[in-house]
Design an enzyme around this catalytic site. Sequence first.
Site, PDB file in Angstrom:
ATOM      1  N   LYS A 126       3.727  22.230 -57.113  1.00 46.20           N
ATOM      2  CA  LYS A 126       3.188  22.892 -55.913  1.00 46.20           C
ATOM      3  C   LYS A 126       4.163  23.965 -55.409  1.00 46.20           C
ATOM      4  CE  LYS A 126       2.561  22.378 -51.001  1.00 46.20           C
ATOM      5  NZ  LYS A 126       2.486  21.588 -49.784  1.00 46.20           N
ATOM      6  N   LYS A 156      13.039  27.596 -48.371  1.00 41.91           N
ATOM      7  CA  LYS A 156      12.653  26.411 -49.157  1.00 41.91           C
ATOM      8  C   LYS A 156      12.177  26.824 -50.556  1.00 41.91           C
ATOM      9  CE  LYS A 156      10.140  22.403 -49.816  1.00 41.91           C
ATOM     10  NZ  LYS A 156      10.396  21.029 -49.670  1.00 41.91           N
ATOM     11  N   THR A 189       4.957  22.349 -46.219  1.00 38.84           N
ATOM     12  CA  THR A 189       5.413  23.391 -47.145  1.00 38.84           C
ATOM     13  C   THR A 189       4.200  24.229 -47.528  1.00 38.84           C
ATOM     14  OG1 THR A 189       7.087  21.890 -48.023  1.00 38.84           O
ATOM     15  CG2 THR A 189       6.579  23.840 -49.332  1.00 38.84           C
TER      16      THR A 189
HETATM   17  P1  NAD Z   1       0.384  13.580 -47.492  1.00 39.47           P
HETATM   18  O1  NAD Z   1      -0.790  14.076 -48.220  1.00 39.47           O
HETATM   19  O2  NAD Z   1       0.880  12.185 -47.733  1.00 39.47           O
HETATM   20  O3  NAD Z   1       0.144  13.700 -45.902  1.00 39.47           O
HETATM   21  C1  NAD Z   1      -0.546  14.771 -45.295  1.00 39.47           C
HETATM   22  C2  NAD Z   1      -1.460  14.171 -44.256  1.00 39.47           C
HETATM   23  O4  NAD Z   1      -2.090  15.218 -43.485  1.00 39.47           O
HETATM   24  C3  NAD Z   1      -2.610  13.345 -44.848  1.00 39.47           C
HETATM   25  O5  NAD Z   1      -2.549  12.002 -44.353  1.00 39.47           O
HETATM   26  C4  NAD Z   1      -3.875  14.085 -44.382  1.00 39.47           C
HETATM   27  O6  NAD Z   1      -4.948  13.224 -44.136  1.00 39.47           O
HETATM   28  C5  NAD Z   1      -3.355  14.744 -43.127  1.00 39.47           C
HETATM   29  N1  NAD Z   1      -4.191  15.855 -42.654  1.00 39.47           N
HETATM   30  C6  NAD Z   1      -4.700  16.903 -43.364  1.00 39.47           C
HETATM   31  N2  NAD Z   1      -5.391  17.728 -42.545  1.00 39.47           N
HETATM   32  C7  NAD Z   1      -5.307  17.200 -41.300  1.00 39.47           C
HETATM   33  C8  NAD Z   1      -5.811  17.592 -40.023  1.00 39.47           C
HETATM   34  N3  NAD Z   1      -6.525  18.714 -39.856  1.00 39.47           N
HETATM   35  N4  NAD Z   1      -5.532  16.812 -38.949  1.00 39.47           N
HETATM   36  C9  NAD Z   1      -4.805  15.663 -39.084  1.00 39.47           C
HETATM   37  N5  NAD Z   1      -4.300  15.243 -40.280  1.00 39.47           N
HETATM   38  C10 NAD Z   1      -4.536  16.006 -41.372  1.00 39.47           C
HETATM   39  O7  NAD Z   1       1.560  14.634 -47.777  1.00 39.47           O
HETATM   40  P2  NAD Z   1       3.124  14.390 -47.575  1.00 39.47           P
HETATM   41  O8  NAD Z   1       3.731  13.881 -48.829  1.00 39.47           O
HETATM   42  O9  NAD Z   1       3.346  13.691 -46.286  1.00 39.47           O
HETATM   43  O10 NAD Z   1       3.621  15.921 -47.451  1.00 39.47           O
HETATM   44  C11 NAD Z   1       3.351  16.695 -46.297  1.00 39.47           C
HETATM   45  C12 NAD Z   1       3.973  18.060 -46.480  1.00 39.47           C
HETATM   46  O11 NAD Z   1       5.382  17.921 -46.666  1.00 39.47           O
HETATM   47  C13 NAD Z   1       3.441  18.825 -47.691  1.00 39.47           C
HETATM   48  O12 NAD Z   1       3.254  20.176 -47.330  1.00 39.47           O
HETATM   49  C14 NAD Z   1       4.517  18.633 -48.738  1.00 39.47           C
HETATM   50  O13 NAD Z   1       4.568  19.709 -49.663  1.00 39.47           O
HETATM   51  C15 NAD Z   1       5.767  18.577 -47.874  1.00 39.47           C
HETATM   52  N6  NAD Z   1       6.873  17.821 -48.463  1.00 39.47           N
HETATM   53  C16 NAD Z   1       6.634  16.602 -49.012  1.00 39.47           C
HETATM   54  C17 NAD Z   1       7.701  15.909 -49.570  1.00 39.47           C
HETATM   55  C18 NAD Z   1       7.488  14.540 -50.193  1.00 39.47           C
HETATM   56  O14 NAD Z   1       8.406  14.021 -50.828  1.00 39.47           O
HETATM   57  N7  NAD Z   1       6.335  13.912 -50.013  1.00 39.47           N
HETATM   58  C19 NAD Z   1       8.993  16.461 -49.577  1.00 39.47           C
HETATM   59  C20 NAD Z   1       9.188  17.698 -48.968  1.00 39.47           C
HETATM   60  C21 NAD Z   1       8.125  18.377 -48.414  1.00 39.47           C
END
Ligand code: NAD
Length: 314
Positions: free
Chosen positions: A256, A181, A106
Amino acid sequence: MTHDPSTDQRVAFLGLGHMGAPMAANLLAAGVPVIGYDVVPAAMDAAADAGIPLAQDAIQAVADADVVLTMFPSGQHVLEAYRGTDDAPGLLASAPSGATFLDCSTINISEAQDAAREVTEAGFDAADAPVSGGVVGAEAGTLAFMVGADDHVFARLEPLLAVMGSRVVHCGPAGMGQAAKICNNMILGVSMVAVSEAFVLAEKLGLDHQAMFDVVSGASGQCWSLTTNCPVPGPVPSSPANRDFQPGFAGALMAKDLGLAVNALSETSVDAPMGELAQRIYADFASEWGGADQDFSAIIQSIRERSTSRLPRR
Ligand code: NAD
């Protein structure tokens, strides 16, 4: 046996966090060839434990990829990974020709459009496909995907997205997945504040929670924030209010997403005081009030708290 087109595409899955790891596991379970990578060693360890094949770095992960799928915290992470740095080449310089860049993070609408433009200029296809449904939906394979992509790109990606989700909507060209979204979550943030304020007012007036719910759920105030994610315990037994506001949808994520909405409002010069106020309310809730890890419906508790310390007008 019918042919499943989703299993034709080799997926480099970058970002194996709360959402990415279970999404990658679901692809694997469906027979999709997946190779994963995350910059954080703990995420790599957890993914290895879950049986996800891993690359040593992002370059190795995308070497044979048909789809470069990113699931990162922010647009800055996405753009940096695509572009690379002075020290390391980016994904655009490393992916094989014919690859499709699919970003499920997102991020700001303008960042998604910048990313798609750079992907296209580098000779690849691009799509943004943010999700709703949270970790529970990621684990169950019931996410909703909102997709911004050209028609032919959407047609190619739809079977793959259907493995990880139960709803896949084509919203228009690049950036429109993020737009859908953000618009939805702006309504959600505003409506949860409105429902919570109404419940606190009902409490002060002596109106019973259940009575208010019974009236409003069948009247013009009806909305998801009331009938599915009800901020008081009782009327909707499955809502987070019944389990001490464990998320659900965490306050930090609502803050966010409303931040992204306010950026879009400013970029488009839309006058939206309700959306802007909801952003300030949730930013304060997440950072000052301690609501970052609580369900966003716990906003009702901050409203109650502020209301007890406020003197009634004479
Ligand atoms: P998170 O922080 O748990 O996971 C993101 C991962 O990306 C981390 O493990 C980080 O180390 C990795 N990362 C960052 N840069 C990187 C790179 N260059 N190469 C490889 N890995 C890299 O976040 P999340 O909760 O999994 O959310 C991910 C996305 O989904 C976000 O944008 C969030 O807004 C969206 N989202 C999350 C939820 C939720 O409930 N968690 C719901 C809807 C949308």
